[in-house]
Design an enzyme around this catalytic site. Sequence first.
Site, PDB file in Angstrom:
ATOM      1  N   TYR A 154       0.933  -1.252   0.164  1.00 54.03           N
ATOM      2  CA  TYR A 154      -0.068  -0.063  -0.050  1.00 54.03           C
ATOM      3  C   TYR A 154       0.863   1.210  -0.053  1.00 54.03           C
ATOM      4  O   TYR A 154       1.686   1.610   0.721  1.00 54.03           O
ATOM      5  CB  TYR A 154      -1.038  -0.019   1.253  1.00 54.03           C
ATOM      6  CG  TYR A 154      -1.635   1.279   1.361  1.00 54.03           C
ATOM      7  CD1 TYR A 154      -2.855   1.623   0.602  1.00 54.03           C
ATOM      8  CD2 TYR A 154      -1.476   2.083   2.420  1.00 54.03           C
ATOM      9  CE1 TYR A 154      -3.435   2.638   0.771  1.00 54.03           C
ATOM     10  CE2 TYR A 154      -2.356   3.340   2.638  1.00 54.03           C
ATOM     11  CZ  TYR A 154      -3.228   3.272   1.724  1.00 54.03           C
ATOM     12  OH  TYR A 154      -4.235   4.758   1.941  1.00 54.03           O
ATOM     13  N   ASP A 160       9.517   2.874  -0.628  1.00 50.45           N
ATOM     14  CA  ASP A 160       8.454   3.473   0.529  1.00 50.45           C
ATOM     15  C   ASP A 160       8.622   3.019   1.789  1.00 50.45           C
ATOM     16  O   ASP A 160       8.194   1.838   2.438  1.00 50.45           O
ATOM     17  CB  ASP A 160       6.928   2.861  -0.106  1.00 50.45           C
ATOM     18  CG  ASP A 160       5.818   3.425   0.797  1.00 50.45           C
ATOM     19  OD1 ASP A 160       6.177   4.312   1.636  1.00 50.45           O
ATOM     20  OD2 ASP A 160       4.533   3.673   0.450  1.00 50.45           O
ATOM     21  N   LYS A 206       5.448   9.465   9.081  1.00 46.34           N
ATOM     22  CA  LYS A 206       5.212   8.855  10.532  1.00 46.34           C
ATOM     23  C   LYS A 206       6.320   9.304  11.593  1.00 46.34           C
ATOM     24  O   LYS A 206       6.152  10.375  12.107  1.00 46.34           O
ATOM     25  CB  LYS A 206       5.083   7.392  10.475  1.00 46.34           C
ATOM     26  CG  LYS A 206       3.992   6.819   9.543  1.00 46.34           C
ATOM     27  CD  LYS A 206       3.681   5.452   9.617  1.00 46.34           C
ATOM     28  CE  LYS A 206       2.478   4.887   8.940  1.00 46.34           C
ATOM     29  NZ  LYS A 206       1.089   5.229   9.148  1.00 46.34           N
TER      30      LYS A 206
END
Length: 433
Positions: free
Chosen positions: A144, A239, A267
């Site tokens: 994702y 990613d 994050k």
Amino acid sequence: MDNARSQELFEMAKMIIPGGVNSPVRAFGPVGLKPPFILKAKGEKIFDADGNRYIDYVGSWGPMILGHARAEVVEAVKKAAEDGSSYGAPTEKEVVLAQMICDAVPSVEMVRMVNSGTEAVMSAVRLARAYTGRDAIVKFEGCYHGHWDGLLVKAGSGALTMGVPNSPGVPSDYVKSTVTACYNDCLEIQEIFADIGSRIAAVIVEPVAGNMGLVPPDIEFLKLLRRLTAEHGAVLIFDEVITGFRVSYGGAQEYYGVLPDITTLGKIIGGGMPVGAYGGRRDIMKLVSPSGPVYQAGTLSGNPVAMAAGIKTLEILRDNPSIYSETDKKAERLEKAFNSSAERYEIPLHVNRVGSALSPFFTRQPVSDFKTAVKSDTRQFAGYFGEMLRNGIYLPPSQFETMFVSHAHTEAGIKTTEQAIGAAFLRLKETTN
């Protein structure tokens, strides 16, 4: 466990927020329950609107490696907020955090701050297309990369099947240049490059998959991606929104020793505040406006409060490297607790772990890709999840998400969790007999 106030809030929310939540997995749909509404958090614990407390293994989906409301980070945020929450102008904090990222992440020579992982990914893909003059993007089933249209696609059957939109509202033409392949499948990716290598702008991959549950890479798979992209003039994008500063201070690329051309981050670099970034080789990054023609902008990019939280978080991680080994050992204990309880109560289980992130899959076979992950027994997961929640353990509410252990998890908290795992698996055994 009383949850009347949370249920009341959820019903109110559903009237004014789609599904009652601002991100789908929060609705607890896969586990058939209603979500607790969180009031506050501190250290290893979160507290809901009904006064219940939980040992938290969601950690805001990864960034809270230091635990919630770490005193030094809170103080940095307060001080920054006192000076103003947003300027829409350059600040020293942006320069400091950018330098820290460049110093830490092996492949990053320049970096641009953005507001989320999704924004980082869409910007990185645009940049890769501009750099190569090509259109095709290769992604992997089960990985994702945010909710950007161009990568929100299903996997096709066969090595060369182009993407099909995975959500209404995504035009078919928009993803016609997205190729989906199987994660960890070396043969398939070689076939794709043999067939359309000259058309591929970039390969984007989670170096450790975290969104089909945690799935570690085959190191030879990562090395192959590096070799194939270099040979064919394509860009390799890692990613690292989840893995950056989580599996090691330098991310998965340092952990595995494979360097991409562009890295996306998020994050942890905001200490839990909304932030993202993309960075990489200088010759590629210099194409970004205003130094180059590839346009990307954002009023809140480099927000001073988020930068302050990120700087303090990375400072603590940089200056205390034992945080990683200590946190990994706590995750290892949970891995052992899962395996021993599964063996004792004869529950089919396979646990994947990389550092302080792990996933228990309710399946007998090893999980190495999306196809093996989805063979897990989601009904057993839901039963386990419900028992853990009732015993005060807050977990990701889906079989296909990842648990995160923080440095703030205490000896008492880990022991409580080990006991809760045993109790949950005993209950599963009783209900399946």
